[in-house]
Each structure stands twice: as structure tokens, then as C-alpha cells.
Design an enzyme around this catalytic site. Structure first.
Site, PDB file in Angstrom:
ATOM      1  N   LYS A  71      -1.116 -10.954 -10.185  1.00 53.22           N
ATOM      2  CA  LYS A  71      -0.854 -12.260 -10.788  1.00 53.22           C
ATOM      3  C   LYS A  71      -1.715 -13.354 -10.161  1.00 53.22           C
ATOM      4  O   LYS A  71      -1.532 -14.534 -10.451  1.00 53.22           O
ATOM      5  CB  LYS A  71       0.630 -12.616 -10.619  1.00 53.22           C
ATOM      6  CG  LYS A  71       1.583 -11.597 -11.238  1.00 53.22           C
ATOM      7  CD  LYS A  71       3.026 -11.916 -10.891  1.00 53.22           C
ATOM      8  CE  LYS A  71       3.963 -10.826 -11.391  1.00 53.22           C
ATOM      9  NZ  LYS A  71       5.370 -11.068 -10.967  1.00 53.22           N
ATOM     10  N   ARG A 128      -4.530  11.798  -0.961  1.00 48.96           N
ATOM     11  CA  ARG A 128      -4.338  12.396   0.359  1.00 48.96           C
ATOM     12  C   ARG A 128      -3.940  11.376   1.415  1.00 48.96           C
ATOM     13  O   ARG A 128      -2.992  11.577   2.164  1.00 48.96           O
ATOM     14  CB  ARG A 128      -5.621  13.112   0.784  1.00 48.96           C
ATOM     15  CG  ARG A 128      -5.926  14.358  -0.008  1.00 48.96           C
ATOM     16  CD  ARG A 128      -7.394  14.723   0.073  1.00 48.96           C
ATOM     17  NE  ARG A 128      -7.708  15.861  -0.775  1.00 48.96           N
ATOM     18  CZ  ARG A 128      -7.829  15.784  -2.098  1.00 48.96           C
ATOM     19  NH1 ARG A 128      -7.669  14.619  -2.705  1.00 48.96           N
ATOM     20  NH2 ARG A 128      -8.099  16.856  -2.812  1.00 48.96           N
ATOM     21  N   THR A 129      -4.676  10.288   1.499  1.00 43.17           N
ATOM     22  CA  THR A 129      -4.430   9.324   2.574  1.00 43.17           C
ATOM     23  C   THR A 129      -3.060   8.670   2.420  1.00 43.17           C
ATOM     24  O   THR A 129      -2.279   8.611   3.370  1.00 43.17           O
ATOM     25  CB  THR A 129      -5.534   8.248   2.595  1.00 43.17           C
ATOM     26  OG1 THR A 129      -6.804   8.886   2.704  1.00 43.17           O
ATOM     27  CG2 THR A 129      -5.343   7.310   3.772  1.00 43.17           C
ATOM     28  N   HIS A 185     -13.502   4.502   7.622  1.00 46.58           N
ATOM     29  CA  HIS A 185     -12.271   5.222   7.278  1.00 46.58           C
ATOM     30  C   HIS A 185     -11.864   5.974   8.546  1.00 46.58           C
ATOM     31  O   HIS A 185     -12.029   7.195   8.653  1.00 46.58           O
ATOM     32  CB  HIS A 185     -12.526   6.182   6.121  1.00 46.58           C
ATOM     33  CG  HIS A 185     -11.292   6.756   5.488  1.00 46.58           C
ATOM     34  ND1 HIS A 185     -10.031   6.616   6.038  1.00 46.58           N
ATOM     35  CD2 HIS A 185     -11.122   7.477   4.340  1.00 46.58           C
ATOM     36  CE1 HIS A 185      -9.148   7.225   5.262  1.00 46.58           C
ATOM     37  NE2 HIS A 185      -9.785   7.750   4.234  1.00 46.58           N
ATOM     38  N   ARG A 189      -5.583   0.009   2.498  1.00 49.91           N
ATOM     39  CA  ARG A 189      -6.863   0.446   1.919  1.00 49.91           C
ATOM     40  C   ARG A 189      -7.311  -0.634   0.948  1.00 49.91           C
ATOM     41  O   ARG A 189      -6.541  -1.082   0.098  1.00 49.91           O
ATOM     42  CB  ARG A 189      -6.719   1.785   1.194  1.00 49.91           C
ATOM     43  CG  ARG A 189      -7.974   2.148   0.397  1.00 49.91           C
ATOM     44  CD  ARG A 189      -7.925   3.555  -0.161  1.00 49.91           C
ATOM     45  NE  ARG A 189      -8.167   4.524   0.907  1.00 49.91           N
ATOM     46  CZ  ARG A 189      -8.495   5.795   0.683  1.00 49.91           C
ATOM     47  NH1 ARG A 189      -8.621   6.245  -0.548  1.00 49.91           N
ATOM     48  NH2 ARG A 189      -8.694   6.612   1.697  1.00 49.91           N
TER      49      ARG A 189
END
Length: 307
Positions: A86, A58-59, A136, A108
Site C-alpha cells: 500500500k 528453501r531459505t 547471502h 530478504r
């Protein structure tokens, strides 16, 4: 009105005036999203990078849609195939991306504070799309906007946040936003999922869902985050549903005009029964739609404010 802060790390960064300005801007962009032509050129020539170190549906997708509807060039970076896998550090990733002159980064990350640290090494703006169990903020804003759209007044509004408070950055951001706007917040769940730190947030704590249902104007259900839990914090999912799941019997105890919210993804049969997830009092898909509008508003206000 433009936001005073060039970045958004948490709801704590925002004033009440900022929050209401975001809501008003989101109303405009929701209308745009519902029109036949869903795009404008407000951010034409701007580059937005979505940098998600944790999975999201969703985000991430709503930020992508938001940026594209405003005419921005949107880059989705896949961490699983990037240099981060890496061994490149977050700081070196920031410096590398900064050399490409992007205008805004949506991040995020599993570590609290990662978006703020990232911002120190880039010239563009940064929006926190969820950092660890810290905050959030965009979810809290879309939750608040969804309540705002119902016409309910925030002052003395009774809101219950139910479920996995311990692991929820949504809960923290929602509490900050709702308290700023004058609402009363009650946290509900097993004692093992509501740590003592929340006593200092100015909220009520209740371990029996049936005690509060008839008093609440808003019920916000949180997903049980099994992926973040080590030792089991309750006996079983079935037992959690028996004590804290919203089912048909509990729905009858609620106010007729109370609304049911969920940040998603839902665990049907755990925090919410199959039937209640589709009842007329739920506004869960409204939250999804409002997520695009709120993120459009933030992209516009933050990028415009930086100029």
C-alpha cells in the site's frame, strides 16, 4: 561461544572463530533434527519474524522450521498482502514491527543494504537472508558446513564456482567464506557473467570448464538467474549447457572424491544434467538439511548473544 555481532549482514562480519563456532553448534542441532523429538525450548518466549520481499522456498521454510524447532514463535509476513504493497516504506515497516517487540527479524530484499538499514529502526536482531546481489551469508555458511562435514580440509582446498557469477549473492558470500578459511577459489563461466570486479577478490577466473574439472575438490554450480538478466548474456540455454553444464562426460573428468553442490533451485538440463543431479557425488540434499541446522545455530547464537 556467542557471536560478537548482534546482527548478521554478511560473511565479512564473521571471524574464522565465529564461523567454526557456528559449524560446531550446527552439528548439535543437526543431531536434534534427526532425533525422534525434534524440538527443544531454547528460544521459548522469543519471537522471530520472517520478512521476505522476494520469493523463496528453501531459505524461508528452513528459517521457519529452525525457529519452531528451537521453541520460538515464528511469524511469516507475506509482503504481497502487507502495508508495503500500500506504499509503506521499509523504515515505517521497521518502526511498526519494532512496536510489536519481536526479538529477531530475518529479511530478504531485492535492494543491497536493506537489512542493515532496517536494523537501525528495530531493537531486535537482524539476519540477512539475501539482499540484492550483495550477500547471502546463511547460504555460504550451509555450503561451508556441508564441505566441513565431508572431512575435507579448507586449507588449499580447490573449489570451482560455476555459472551466473554476475547476479549471484551466493557467489560473493561463498568467496568471502572460502577465502577466510584458506581455500582456493576458481570462478568459471562465460566472460559476460564474470565481471571484472571479481579479479580483486583473490580468485582465479576460467572461461573453459574442461580446463579445471580434474583439479577441483568441490564443484559448486549456480542457477542461471534469467529473472535478473536484461539483455541476453549468452546465446541460449542449450549453448550454455554445452559449454558449462555438468554432464556425464564431465563427471568422468572429476576427482572420484570431489563433491557437487548447488544452492537450488536446480535447472536440470541447464547447469546440471538430469543424471548428474542424482549421482552419488552430489550433496545437494545434504545442503538443504544443513540449511536448517545452520539457521538453528544462528538463531540460537545471535539471540543468546544479545542477552
Amino acid at each position: 561461544m556467542l557471536l560478537k555481532n548482534r546482527n548478521l549482514f554478511g560473511i565479512k562480519d564473521l571471524s574464522v572463530e565465529d564461523i567454526m563456532a557456528i559449524f560446531e553448534k550446527a552439528k548439535e542441532f543437526k543431531a536434534l533434527s534427526r532425533s525422534k523429538i525434534k524440538k527443544n525450548s531454547l528460544l521459548r518466549g522469543k519471537t522471530v519474524v520472517n520478512l521476505f520481499f522476494e520469493n523463496s522456498t528453501r531459505t524461508r521454510s528452513s528459517f521457519e522450521i529452525a525457529g519452531k524447532r528451537l521453541g520460538a514463535d515464528v511469524i511469516n509476513m507475506s509482503v504481497s498482502t502487507s502495508s508495503i504493497k500500500k506504499g509503506e516504506s521499509l523504515i515505517d515497516t521497521a518502526k511498526t514491527l519494532d512496536a510489536m517487540k519481536a526479538d529477531l527479524y530475518v529479511i530478504r530484499h531485492s535492494q543491497a543494504g536493506a537489512p542493515k538499514m532496517f536494523s537501525k529502526y528495530v531493537s531486535g536482531q537482524v539476519i540477512n537472508a539475501g539482499d540484492g546481489v550483495h550477500e547471502h551469508p546463511t547460504q555460504a555458511l550451509l555450503d561451508g558446513f556441508t564441505i566441513y562435514e565431508t572431512g575435507k580440509k579448507f586449507k588449499d582446498l580447490n573449489v570451482a564456482i560455476i555459472g551466473d557469477i554476475l547476479h549471484s549473492r551466493v557467489a560473493r558470500s561463498d568467496i568471502y567464506l572460502l577465502k577466510k578459511l584458506g581455500a582456493n577459489v576458481t570462478l568459471v563461466g562465460p566472460a559476460t557473467l564474470i565481471p571484472d570486479e571479481f579479479k580483486s577478490f583473490g580468485v582465479e577466473i576460467e572461461n573453459n570448464l574442461d580446463n579445471i574439472l580434474g583439479k577441483m575438490d568441490v564443484i559448486n554450480l549456480l542457477r542461471i538467474q534469467l529473472e535478473r538478466q536484461g539483455d541476453s548474456l549468452f546465446p541460449s540455454l542449450d549453448e550454455y549447457h554445452n559449454f558449462f553444464g555438468l554432464n556425464d562426460e564431465r563427471l568422468k573428468k572429476m576427482k572420484e572424491d570431489a563433491i557437487i553442490m548447488h544452492p537450488g533451485p536446480m535447472n536440470r538440463g541447464v547447469e546440471i544434467s538430469f543424471d548428474v543431479a542424482d549421482c552419488k557425488q552430489q550433496v545437494i540434499l545434504d545442503q538443504v538439511e544443513n540449511g536448517v541446522a545452520i539457521r538453528m545455530a544462528l538463531l540460537a547464537l545471535i539471540i543468546e548473544g544479545s542477552e
